[in-house]
Design a protein around this motif. Structure first.
Motif, PDB file in Angstrom:
ATOM      1  N   THR A 138       9.914  -2.024  -8.055  1.00 29.80           N
ATOM      2  CA  THR A 138       9.135  -2.971  -8.869  1.00 29.80           C
ATOM      3  C   THR A 138       9.223  -4.396  -8.320  1.00 29.80           C
ATOM      4  OG1 THR A 138      11.045  -3.184 -10.337  1.00 29.80           O
ATOM      5  CG2 THR A 138       9.314  -1.624 -10.987  1.00 29.80           C
ATOM      6  N   HIS A 139      10.280  -4.725  -7.579  1.00 30.92           N
ATOM      7  CA  HIS A 139      10.439  -6.065  -7.032  1.00 30.92           C
ATOM      8  C   HIS A 139       9.573  -6.301  -5.798  1.00 30.92           C
ATOM      9  CE1 HIS A 139      13.330  -3.370  -5.134  1.00 30.92           C
ATOM     10  NE2 HIS A 139      13.267  -4.141  -4.061  1.00 30.92           N
ATOM     11  N   TRP A 140       8.908  -5.264  -5.280  1.00 35.92           N
ATOM     12  CA  TRP A 140       7.965  -5.459  -4.181  1.00 35.92           C
ATOM     13  C   TRP A 140       6.689  -6.082  -4.750  1.00 35.92           C
ATOM     14  CZ3 TRP A 140       7.663  -1.013  -0.048  1.00 35.92           C
ATOM     15  CH2 TRP A 140       8.937  -0.832   0.526  1.00 35.92           C
ATOM     16  N   SER A 141       6.403  -7.288  -4.394  1.00 41.83           N
ATOM     17  CA  SER A 141       5.204  -7.957  -4.906  1.00 41.83           C
ATOM     18  C   SER A 141       4.676  -8.926  -3.861  1.00 41.83           C
ATOM     19  CB  SER A 141       5.523  -8.706  -6.207  1.00 41.83           C
ATOM     20  OG  SER A 141       6.364  -9.809  -5.947  1.00 41.83           O
ATOM     21  N   SER A 142       3.453  -9.388  -4.083  1.00 39.38           N
ATOM     22  CA  SER A 142       2.799 -10.293  -3.146  1.00 39.38           C
ATOM     23  C   SER A 142       3.332 -11.714  -3.233  1.00 39.38           C
ATOM     24  CB  SER A 142       1.290 -10.293  -3.395  1.00 39.38           C
ATOM     25  OG  SER A 142       1.025 -10.696  -4.741  1.00 39.38           O
ATOM     26  N   THR A 143       4.196 -11.979  -4.195  1.00 40.16           N
ATOM     27  CA  THR A 143       4.706 -13.345  -4.389  1.00 40.16           C
ATOM     28  C   THR A 143       6.015 -13.599  -3.654  1.00 40.16           C
ATOM     29  OG1 THR A 143       5.882 -12.673  -6.401  1.00 40.16           O
ATOM     30  CG2 THR A 143       3.606 -13.478  -6.658  1.00 40.16           C
ATOM     31  N   SER A 144       6.539 -12.593  -2.971  1.00 38.72           N
ATOM     32  CA  SER A 144       7.796 -12.779  -2.244  1.00 38.72           C
ATOM     33  C   SER A 144       7.675 -12.202  -0.845  1.00 38.72           C
ATOM     34  CB  SER A 144       8.957 -12.122  -2.987  1.00 38.72           C
ATOM     35  OG  SER A 144       8.731 -10.738  -3.140  1.00 38.72           O
ATOM     36  N   ASN A 168       0.829  -1.206   0.000  1.00 40.10           N
ATOM     37  CA  ASN A 168       0.000   0.000   0.000  1.00 40.10           C
ATOM     38  C   ASN A 168       0.865   1.258   0.000  1.00 40.10           C
ATOM     39  OD1 ASN A 168      -2.389  -1.428  -0.048  1.00 40.10           O
ATOM     40  ND2 ASN A 168      -2.608  -1.468   2.194  1.00 40.10           N
ATOM     41  N   LEU A 169       1.992   1.198   0.729  1.00 41.63           N
ATOM     42  CA  LEU A 169       2.932   2.320   0.702  1.00 41.63           C
ATOM     43  C   LEU A 169       3.459   2.545  -0.715  1.00 41.63           C
ATOM     44  CD1 LEU A 169       5.109   1.831   3.909  1.00 41.63           C
ATOM     45  CD2 LEU A 169       3.603   3.758   3.412  1.00 41.63           C
ATOM     46  N   LYS A 170       3.835   1.468  -1.362  1.00 38.07           N
ATOM     47  CA  LYS A 170       4.341   1.558  -2.732  1.00 38.07           C
ATOM     48  C   LYS A 170       3.325   2.220  -3.641  1.00 38.07           C
ATOM     49  CE  LYS A 170       5.483  -1.463  -6.627  1.00 38.07           C
ATOM     50  NZ  LYS A 170       5.600  -2.861  -7.077  1.00 38.07           N
ATOM     51  N   GLN A 171       2.056   1.852  -3.500  1.00 35.56           N
ATOM     52  CA  GLN A 171       1.012   2.438  -4.331  1.00 35.56           C
ATOM     53  C   GLN A 171       0.807   3.915  -3.990  1.00 35.56           C
ATOM     54  OE1 GLN A 171      -2.703   0.370  -4.100  1.00 35.56           O
ATOM     55  NE2 GLN A 171      -3.634   1.492  -5.793  1.00 35.56           N
ATOM     56  N   THR A 172       0.853   4.243  -2.717  1.00 32.86           N
ATOM     57  CA  THR A 172       0.699   5.639  -2.300  1.00 32.86           C
ATOM     58  C   THR A 172       1.803   6.514  -2.883  1.00 32.86           C
ATOM     59  OG1 THR A 172      -0.363   4.954  -0.238  1.00 32.86           O
ATOM     60  CG2 THR A 172       0.600   7.175  -0.293  1.00 32.86           C
ATOM     61  N   TRP A 173       2.983   5.935  -3.004  1.00 30.37           N
ATOM     62  CA  TRP A 173       4.129   6.683  -3.541  1.00 30.37           C
ATOM     63  C   TRP A 173       4.270   6.503  -5.047  1.00 30.37           C
ATOM     64  CZ3 TRP A 173       7.279   4.500   1.105  1.00 30.37           C
ATOM     65  CH2 TRP A 173       7.027   5.292   2.242  1.00 30.37           C
ATOM     66  N   ASN A 174       3.151   6.241  -5.704  1.00 34.62           N
ATOM     67  CA  ASN A 174       3.063   6.233  -7.184  1.00 34.62           C
ATOM     68  C   ASN A 174       3.927   5.149  -7.827  1.00 34.62           C
ATOM     69  OD1 ASN A 174       1.278   8.492  -7.264  1.00 34.62           O
ATOM     70  ND2 ASN A 174       3.037   9.834  -6.902  1.00 34.62           N
ATOM     71  N   ASN A 175       4.037   4.007  -7.147  1.00 31.67           N
ATOM     72  CA  ASN A 175       4.710   2.836  -7.730  1.00 31.67           C
ATOM     73  C   ASN A 175       6.048   3.187  -8.393  1.00 31.67           C
ATOM     74  OD1 ASN A 175       2.635   0.814  -7.161  1.00 31.67           O
ATOM     75  ND2 ASN A 175       1.387   1.973  -8.625  1.00 31.67           N
ATOM     76  N   PRO A 176       6.993   3.686  -7.636  1.00 38.22           N
ATOM     77  CA  PRO A 176       8.282   4.069  -8.238  1.00 38.22           C
ATOM     78  C   PRO A 176       8.981   2.868  -8.863  1.00 38.22           C
ATOM     79  CG  PRO A 176       8.458   3.995  -5.848  1.00 38.22           C
ATOM     80  CD  PRO A 176       6.998   3.845  -6.165  1.00 38.22           C
ATOM     81  N   TRP A 185      13.398  -8.534   0.594  1.00 38.29           N
ATOM     82  CA  TRP A 185      13.585  -7.302  -0.179  1.00 38.29           C
ATOM     83  C   TRP A 185      14.788  -6.537   0.389  1.00 38.29           C
ATOM     84  CZ3 TRP A 185       7.757  -5.587   0.281  1.00 38.29           C
ATOM     85  CH2 TRP A 185       6.958  -6.516  -0.399  1.00 38.29           C
ATOM     86  N   PRO A 186      15.648  -6.024  -0.460  1.00 40.71           N
ATOM     87  CA  PRO A 186      16.874  -5.370   0.050  1.00 40.71           C
ATOM     88  C   PRO A 186      16.598  -4.126   0.890  1.00 40.71           C
ATOM     89  CG  PRO A 186      16.627  -5.055  -2.334  1.00 40.71           C
ATOM     90  CD  PRO A 186      15.601  -6.076  -1.933  1.00 40.71           C
ATOM     91  N   GLU A 187      15.444  -3.523   0.741  1.00 41.11           N
ATOM     92  CA  GLU A 187      15.127  -2.296   1.501  1.00 41.11           C
ATOM     93  C   GLU A 187      14.575  -2.596   2.892  1.00 41.11           C
ATOM     94  OE1 GLU A 187      14.976  -1.763  -2.780  1.00 41.11           O
ATOM     95  OE2 GLU A 187      13.736  -3.018  -1.460  1.00 41.11           O
TER      96      GLU A 187
END
Length: 1011
Positions: free
Chosen positions: A44-50, A32-40, A55-57
């Motif tokens: 892109t590697h943030w996904s529901s499958t992992s 949801n954060l990613k979407q709020t920040w306009n999917n930078p 994630w490195p961040e």
């Protein structure tokens, strides 16, 4: 299975399920954060499958997220409240993005938060009064945003804080004394805020654990509190770029852990006390103050000292020998003081010395023999002393040296042969000594500046000089050179300045000079040169100053001389004959041709023959012819009398108030010309520019000045209040300020019908002509055939920034120019920039800064700050915007109104950068070797973007702009004329100063889409 084992397995199962469910919830929050920040794209590697923990961040502990590393991810928008659904998060790093809004109070709900970094973003507004609700914080970084107002006293209640960075915001209140309550604080950064005349709170002395205090550029006044003696753990102290005063107290020297002390460019006075407690000190910079007395011997006890900067003070006495014995010493700068005695001979013997700068003192004796023993020396600068003896032969092994400046001393002997060919040397300045010997046939491939005037060099100028291909400036006046001028010297295509005057050169000048395309100054005076002046000399389009006086040149001056646009010409004391070329046959050049008995003038120049005068003849006329002459003369006389009577009658009828123009002269500098010199040159042939206020003339006033620029403002026989105000403004401002980067107003003349402003003449005219002259097809005589290389463009940017910085920050009240543009940046013969045209300027009252209203909009299209176009409000930020456009011009070569379609340059640059356009795609194609300077050009381009930000408060001050420009200006790429005095503006490396400068502009990269 035993019951206790079943219970253990049950607990593990329940725990695993709970952890998995918990992590799934946090994964949803992050998406949801990613979407709020306009999917930078960076996420892109943030996904529901992992799993988020992969994630490195993200960092996890016990199956829950505890750390978010989101620095420089191009995040845009605001920080949503649900971020604290990550209930176990402890560290949040959001540095260097484009996040907006006010201070994010949403973090109040992150109960375990101990570290928060939101620096280098676009946050605005004031800090909340209840900021102490972040009670667990150990580190708070909010630097490089746009926070305003006061720092709330509640900041002092964050008792767990160890690091507090609030640098580079818009805070303008006082510094809260409550910060002194942060007993655990180790790092405090308040740098580059415009606090309202603050003193350092004495409560800061309670910060007993403080290691770093970083407060440059915050308007500090008063004295350093005595309570600072309690800061026993301090390692770095930076109070530079302020207005502190008084003596440096002995208490300062009790900091047993201090590693770096930066107090430069303040107003300290008095002596330096003992520094024996500074045992860990590695850097000292107390330059550019009013410190006096001798240098304490205790400095030699600082066995970890690397940087020693005491330049631009009033120190006297000798340099303690113990300083030369410090094993870690790299940088030694004590220039511009009153130091005397001999230089300690052990300098360089015990350490890898890199810089040795002792110029403008009263040193005697020899240069230390072992300066380069460590093999790291890059420069020896010791000019303007009383040093004697020969140069140390050990300098021949210093292949890292780029400059040797020893002029104006008493050195003697020959130059060691290896110095001429040092691998990296670019500047060798030895004028004003007693050196002897001959010029070598080979010099270093990088040598661009050679100055050996006023010595005892002899012999011929070698034909091998053609191999000195990088030579730009060659000054060899007043030596004992003999023989002819070798034709090979004309093959030096980069040569711009050549002085060979005051020698014993003979023979004729080379007949071909095609490769001297860049030559601007040629001085061959006081030699024994003969023959005719070659016609090829007139093909040098860039030539501005020519002196061939006191030789034996004969024959006629080539008529093609009229094609040259010289600002100074001297052909006196030769054997020239015939007519003076028409362009120089006027009173402005009356001293250029004296002592040539067979030269003649058509304009009756004093001391020269009239070209139309003929020998008297004894012809006898017949009586009829004499009678006709008498009759015709009588008729002409009668007609003249009648005409005069009619004119006198008309004059009486019209009753004019005055019969001649009376001029009032007001001078601001010592005058070496007269009112007559100026008025006689106001002819159409001398016009070099035309503007809205009137014309600009180049007027010759004779030697030594050569020419001046005269700006004429017409009143058209009626009072024009606007022009009158412009005239008064320019006179008021320029007549009262003095700065090397502001054009000098010499005097003004005013009459009933017009005003004349007389300036120093800038031989290279305006930056505008150099950047855009070709595409506008301007007169090629005004815009020479080669383009500005990048080092000169950067030199010009820094010079212009220094002029504006002086106007904004050093004048009281400050001065806003209101019409900064490339055509108002003038260039002297060494391309030093000077701000000109103050007709639109206005002096602001300090207490009303930012609130000055103008009765009419002034400025130039393409340079307008957006808010100025619709509010008419005036402050320094409009100059910063206009200067940003100039920076973009320097990088791109485009004009201010030149973009794509309806876009101007600033709009085009923002669009190009926002769309990910390459830097090479923006760079002016005429810049040579762009790959070499790409990083610098990228820095200046992005600095131009931040200067042209839509929001005025987001633009940097000119002080910050100047500092950034200087930092992207490596000394080995500077034109030599700019290297002089560079250290006067040197900014020592400080904690995070480098990151502040390099990242400052990046915080605004997408500002126009977020305002």
């Amino acid at each position: 299975m035993p019951p206790h084992l079943r219970l253990f397995l049950f607990i593990c199962l329940i725990s695993g399920v709970t952890s998995k469910n918990f992590l799934t919830t946090e994964q949803t929050t992050l998406l949801n954060l990613k979407q709020t920040w306009n999917n930078p794209p960076s996420l892109t590697h943030w996904s529901s499958t992992s799993s988020p923990c992969t994630w490195p961040e993200v960092q996890c502990r016990n199956g829950s997220i505890v750390v978010l590393h989101l620095e420089d991810k191009k995040l845009t928008g605001f920080i949503p409240e649900f971020i604290c659904d990550l209930s176990n998060v402890e560290n949040v790093f959001l540095r260097d993005n484009f996040l907006t809004g006010e201070f994010p109070r949403v973090f109040y709900n992150c109960s375990k938060l101990i570290e928060l970094d939101i620096s280098q973003n676009l946050f605005v507004g004031t800090l909340p009064d209840d900021i102490d609700r972040l009670s667990q914080l150990k580190s708070l970084e909010i630097g490089a945003n746009n926070f305003t107002g006061d720092i709330p006293p509640a900041i002092g209640n964050l008792s767990a804080l160890k690091l507090l960075h609030m640098y580079q915001n818009l805070f303008h209140g006082s510094i809260p004394s409550e910060i002194g309550n942060l007993s655990n604080l180790e790092t405090l950064g308040l740098a580059y805020n415009e606090f309202a005349d603050p003193e350092i709170p004495i409560e800061f002395g309670k910060l007993s654990n403080l290691k770093v205090l970083w407060m440059p550029g915050v308007n500090l006044i008063g004295k350093i509190p005595k309570s600072f003696s309690n800061l026993v753990n301090l390692e770095v102290l930076d109070l530079s770029l302020n207005d502190l005063e008084g003596e440096i107290l002995p208490e300062l020297f009790l900091f047993r852990n201090l590693e770096s002390l930066f107090l430069y460019k303040n107003k300290f006075s008095g002596q330096i006390p003992s520094v024996v407690q500074f045992l860990n000190l590695s850097q000292i910079d107390i330059s550019m103050n009013n410190l006096n007395g001798s240098i304490p011997d205790d400095f030699g006890k600082l066995r970890k000292l690397e940087v020693f900067n005491l330049y631009s003070n009033q120190f006297s006495g000798n340099i303690p020998i113990t300083i030369s014995q410090i094993p870690t010493l790299r940088i030694f700068r004590v220039f511009r003081n009153n130091l005397a005695g001999e230089l300690p001979p052990e300098f360089g013997l015990h350490s890898k010395l890199e810089a040795f700068e002792v110029s403008e003192n009263k040193f005697i004796g020899n240069l230390p023999e072992n300066l380069c023993a460590g093999g790291s020396l890059t420069g020896v600068i010791a000019f303007s002393n009383n040093l004697t003896g020969e140069l140390p032969r050990s300098l021949e092994r210093c292949n890292r040296i780029t400059t040797i400046q020893l002029y104006d001393n008493n050195f003697s002997g020959q130059i060691p042969s290896g110095i001429w060919t040092l691998t990296n040397i670019s500047s060798l300045r030895l004028s004003g000594n007693s050196f002897s010997g001959e010029l070598p046939s080979k010099v270093a491939g990088n040598l661009s500046r050679l100055e050996i005037s006023d010595n005892k060099f002899s012999g011929r100028v070698p034909p091998e000089i053609s191999s000195w291909v990088k030579l730009n400036v060659f000054k060899a006046s007043n030596n004992m050179f003999s023989g002819g001028i070798p034709p090979e010297i004309t093959g030096l295509s980069e040569l711009t300045v050549l002085y060979l005057d005051g020698n014993s050169l003979s023979g004729e000048l080379p007949s071909q000079m095609k490769s001297w395309d860049s030559l601007t100054i040629l001085n061959l005076a006081r030699n024994k040169l003969s023959g005719q002046i070659p016609v090829s000399l007139t093909s040098l389009e860039d030539l501005l100053d020519l002196d061939l006086s006191e030789n034996q040149f004969s024959g006629q001056i080539p008529p093609q001389f009229s094609n040259l646009r010289l600002t100074a010409l001297n052909l006196s004391s030769n054997k020239l004959t015939g007519r003076i070329p028409s362009s120089f046959d006027n009173i402005a050049y009356q001293n250029s041709f004296i002592n040539n008995p067979n030269l003649c003038s058509t304009s009756l120049i004093p001391n020269l023959h009239n070209c139309f005068a003929k020998p008297s003849q004894s012809n006898k006329f017949s009586p009829k012819i004499i009678a006709m002459i008498i009759l015709l003369s009588a008729f002409v006389l009668l007609a003249a009398i009648m005409s005069t009577l009619f004119m006198f009658r008309d004059y009486l009828n019209k009753k004019p108030k005055r019969t001649h123009t009376t001029w009032k002269l007001t001078s601001f500098h010592k005058m070496d010309f007269t009112e007559t010199n100026i008025l006689s040159g106001m002819i159409e042939a001398n016009v070099i520019g035309t503007g809205g206020a009137g014309k600009v003339y180049r007027v010759g006033v004779g030697q030594p000045r050569g020419c001046v620029a005269v700006k004429r403002i017409w009143n058209d026989n009626q009072l024009d209040q606007k022009k009158e105000n412009e005239f008064r403004s320019e006179v008021q401002i320029l007549g009262s300020i003095r700065h090397a980067n502001i054009v000098k107003l010499l005097c003004c003349l005013s009459s009933e019908n017009s005003k004349l402003l007389v300036y120093e003449y800038m031989v290279h005219q305006s930056l505008d002509k150099w950047l855009h002259g070709k595409k506008r097809k301007l007169d090629p005589g005004l815009v020479p055939g080669f383009v500005l290389d990048w080092p000169r463009r950067l030199q010009i940017a820094i010079g212009a920034a220094q002029g504006l910085c002086y106007m904004h920050h050093d004048c009281s009240p400050p001065i806003v120019h209101r019409d900064v543009k490339s055509s108002n940046i003038l260039l002297d013969f060494e391309f030093n920039a000077k701000i000109a045209d103050f007709g639109l300027a206005k002096m602001l009252e300090k207490q009303k800064l930012g609130e000055g209203d103008m009765s009419y909009i002034a400025g130039s299209l393409g340079y307008f700050a957006p808010e100025y176009a619709y509010t008419s409000r005036v402050n320094e930020r409009i100059d910063v915007y206009s200067f940003g456009v100039v920076l973009l011009e320097l990088v791109t070569g485009k004009e201010a109104n030149e973009g794509d379609g309806d876009l101007n340059l600033a709009e085009w640059a923002w669009k190009h950068y926002g769309e990910g356009g390459s830097m090479m795609g923006a760079v002016d194609r005429e810049i040579k070797d762009p790959d070499t300077y790409l990083e610098e050009m990228s820095t200046v381009f992005r600095l131009g973007l931040i200067c042209t930000s839509t929001l005025p408060s987001s633009r940097p001050s000119m002080k910050d702009v100047l500092e950034i420009l200087k930092r992207c200006n490596p000394i080995d790429q500077l034109p030599e004329e700019m290297k002089q005095g560079r250290d006067e503006f040197d900014v020592a490396p400080l904690l995070e100063r480098e990151s502040y400068v390099t990242n400052y502009y990046e915080s605004e990269d997408a500002l126009d889409t977020n305002v």
